[in-house]
Design a protein around this motif. Structure first.
Motif, PDB file in Angstrom:
ATOM      1  N   SER A 184      64.639  -8.247   3.339  1.00  0.00           N
ATOM      2  CA  SER A 184      64.368  -7.190   4.323  1.00  0.00           C
ATOM      3  C   SER A 184      65.660  -6.820   5.049  1.00  0.00           C
ATOM      4  O   SER A 184      66.000  -5.634   5.184  1.00  0.00           O
ATOM      5  CB  SER A 184      63.298  -7.632   5.321  1.00  0.00           C
ATOM      6  N   GLN A 185      66.403  -7.832   5.501  1.00  0.00           N
ATOM      7  CA  GLN A 185      67.655  -7.562   6.205  1.00  0.00           C
ATOM      8  C   GLN A 185      68.711  -7.009   5.260  1.00  0.00           C
ATOM      9  O   GLN A 185      69.458  -6.088   5.601  1.00  0.00           O
ATOM     10  CB  GLN A 185      68.170  -8.834   6.876  1.00  0.00           C
ATOM     11  N   SER A 186      68.777  -7.577   4.057  1.00  0.00           N
ATOM     12  CA  SER A 186      69.761  -7.110   3.078  1.00  0.00           C
ATOM     13  C   SER A 186      69.547  -5.640   2.739  1.00  0.00           C
ATOM     14  O   SER A 186      70.503  -4.864   2.630  1.00  0.00           O
ATOM     15  CB  SER A 186      69.682  -7.963   1.817  1.00  0.00           C
ATOM     16  N   LEU A 187      68.288  -5.241   2.592  1.00  0.00           N
ATOM     17  CA  LEU A 187      67.971  -3.843   2.284  1.00  0.00           C
ATOM     18  C   LEU A 187      68.272  -2.929   3.464  1.00  0.00           C
ATOM     19  O   LEU A 187      68.734  -1.801   3.285  1.00  0.00           O
ATOM     20  CB  LEU A 187      66.506  -3.715   1.866  1.00  0.00           C
ATOM     21  N   MET A 188      68.007  -3.406   4.681  1.00  0.00           N
ATOM     22  CA  MET A 188      68.380  -2.631   5.864  1.00  0.00           C
ATOM     23  C   MET A 188      69.890  -2.386   5.878  1.00  0.00           C
ATOM     24  O   MET A 188      70.360  -1.296   6.199  1.00  0.00           O
ATOM     25  CB  MET A 188      67.949  -3.347   7.140  1.00  0.00           C
ATOM     26  N   VAL A 199      62.267  -0.291   3.968  1.00  0.00           N
ATOM     27  CA  VAL A 199      60.894  -0.818   4.007  1.00  0.00           C
ATOM     28  C   VAL A 199      60.197  -0.598   2.664  1.00  0.00           C
ATOM     29  O   VAL A 199      59.536  -1.501   2.133  1.00  0.00           O
ATOM     30  CB  VAL A 199      60.109  -0.157   5.163  1.00  0.00           C
ATOM     31  N   SER A 200      60.348   0.597   2.107  1.00  0.00           N
ATOM     32  CA  SER A 200      59.718   0.889   0.811  1.00  0.00           C
ATOM     33  C   SER A 200      60.267  -0.019  -0.289  1.00  0.00           C
ATOM     34  O   SER A 200      59.515  -0.502  -1.147  1.00  0.00           O
ATOM     35  CB  SER A 200      59.943   2.353   0.442  1.00  0.00           C
ATOM     36  N   MET A 201      61.572  -0.264  -0.255  1.00  0.00           N
ATOM     37  CA  MET A 201      62.176  -1.156  -1.244  1.00  0.00           C
ATOM     38  C   MET A 201      61.672  -2.587  -1.083  1.00  0.00           C
ATOM     39  O   MET A 201      61.466  -3.307  -2.075  1.00  0.00           O
ATOM     40  CB  MET A 201      63.699  -1.122  -1.120  1.00  0.00           C
TER      41      MET A 201
END
Length: 462
Positions: A145-149, A276-278
């Motif tokens: 979640s953090q990595s994608l953000m 979020v979608s990812m």
């Protein structure tokens, strides 16, 4: 004779507060119950306001497309206006139409092709950083979640602000921008669900945080705009495209305030929503290894072993796109949408009075068994070529519909294809110990961060 308002079924609630408590406790469950109990339209009361929930895709099409000029942003959007301003997401009427005409060319296919290679380069760097992290701590769960953000923040900053972003990123300003927008998003959600609205001028802790975060956002983005205007250089980024956009009908260009509002809107939508979608997509693939293997086979065939593939290669990832579309069906980031009727209207036999809000839940439409066989099952083949003829076009609307279809929908899909393709070419995702639970805030987020164990496919490039 037209049916009266009283013919619309009313969902039972409590005195004074109506259905506010049920909605605040679990809005997804509430909307699902409404879909199961009522046929077409049902009236509820949230925060003292009458709301008409449209449950059929044909009525959604009528509101969003066929009679869209009678429906404007609902009062709920006034909360978002506090930090998004008069951007495309929150504005209405002639002003919105003018802004849409000005911004639309920036999202044409040829313009997106220029931005796609930037996305690829940023995504390659992200995958390399993940590889270092996984090799340093093999078997340790990664906070995806953090990595994608982080990576979506990098991408939206680079595609939106270009070299101005590079000049300040090392000073931590961009992370400050991201944190401030996250704070504004959180506070706006609180305000949205709070029945008693506190005046903005009151020095409450929330209002103080809101003003502080807003000031940081404004200072940084106005700084980007001022720097670009002073240099007068032409760049291949979204800010440049918006800065030089000219209304063909009037010859007008965007003011600094309009540029600021569109930049904040694009930053917010292109950062948090995509991340979020990812996260939902990765959680689904980690729990469906057979589907994950199909994606891996496709990306390895189409992308090959070039460390930095050409952006055009990603357009051939058809099954990967189907996976993303199915993930957006199960977990649409915009899980609820609303419009306010300017004049009295009808949804079938049901009267919608002027000033009333019409609520639409893509989440409910996407899980309705009348439109989707086994709706809770993850099945990307639903989106194979030709399958769209099997359903009403408004049974699936992750990006809205009608004239207000999200202007950045192709940008988001392209970004997700690139991120997912490069990630699964290098890694295999292992099933998480605990699947995330949906948390319907302004967007549909995982309630807790997604942690995944990732296995590097080191033999792929050997």
């Amino acid at each position: 004779m037209a049916a009266s308002e009283t013919s619309t079924p009313v969902h039972p609630g409590w005195p004074v507060v109506g259905n506010t408590l049920e909605f605040a406790r679990n809005p997804l469950a509430m909307f699902t119950r409404l879909s199961q109990q009522y046929e077409r339209v049902v009236r509820i009361s949230i925060g003292g306001r009458k709301q008409f929930v449209a449950l059929r895709p044909e009525d959604v099409k009528y509101v969003f497309q066929e009679n869209n000029r009678n429906y404007v942003r609902s009062p709920a959007f006034m909360i978002l206006k506090r930090f998004l301003g008069e951007g495309l997401l929150t504005s209405d009427g002639d002003f919105w139409r003018r802004q849409r005409r000005l911004a639309q060319p920036a999202f044409h296919r040829q313009k997106l092709a220029i931005l796609a290679q930037t996305m690829v380069e940023e995504a390659v760097g992200w995958v390399d950083e993940l590889a270092e992290s996984v090799e340093a701590k093999p078997g340790a769960p990664v906070n995806m979640s953090q990595s994608l953000m982080d990576v979506t923040m990098q991408i939206v900053c680079k595609t939106l602000f270009g070299t101005e972003y590079a000049a300040v990123s090392g000073a931590g300003h961009i992370k400050g921008l991201s944190h401030s927008l996250e704070t504004l998003n959180y506070l706006a959600n609180q305000m949205l669900l709070t029945p008693v609205k506190v005046p903005r001028s009151w020095p409450t802790p929330s209002n103080v945080r809101f003003r502080k975060a807003s000031a940081l956002v404004d200072n940084l983005i106005y700084g980007f705009i001022a720097t670009r205007r002073q240099t007068g250089e032409s760049r291949d980024d979204l800010l440049d495209m918006l800065l030089h956009a000219v209304d063909e009908e009037t010859g007008a260009v965007m003011s600094d305030k309009q540029l600021r509002d569109e930049c904040v809107t694009l930053f917010t939508a292109g950062h948090e929503t995509t991340a979020v979608s990812m996260a939902w997509t990765l959680s689904l693939l980690a729990t469906h290894p057979d589907i994950q293997a199909r994606v891996q086979a496709e990306v390895r065939e189409k992308l090959g072993t070039d460390r930095v593939p050409g952006a055009d290669a990603f357009r051939s990832l058809t099954y990967t796109l189907q996976v993303i579309q199915e993930s957006l069906r199960l977990y649409p980031p915009a899980w609820a949408m609303s419009r306010m009727a300017l004049a009295d209207d009808q949804l079938g036999p049901h009267r919608v009075p002027a000033g009333a809000t019409v609520l639409v839940s893509p989440y409910v439409l996407h899980h309705d068994p009348r439109h989707w066989e086994q709706p809770d099952r993850f099945d990307p083949d639903r989106f194979a070529a030709g399958r769209e003829k099997e359903r009403h076009p408004y049974a699936y609307l992750p990006f809205g519909g009608g004239p207000r279809l999200c202007i950045g929908n192709q940008f988001a899909l392209m970004e997700m294809q690139i991120l997912l393709g490069l990630l699964l070419r290098d890694f295999t995702l292992q099933r998480p110990e605990k699947l995330p639970v949906p948390q319907p805030l302004i967007t549909l987020r995982p309630k807790t961060p997604l942690h995944l164990v990732m296995q590097r496919n080191t033999n792929w490039f050997s």
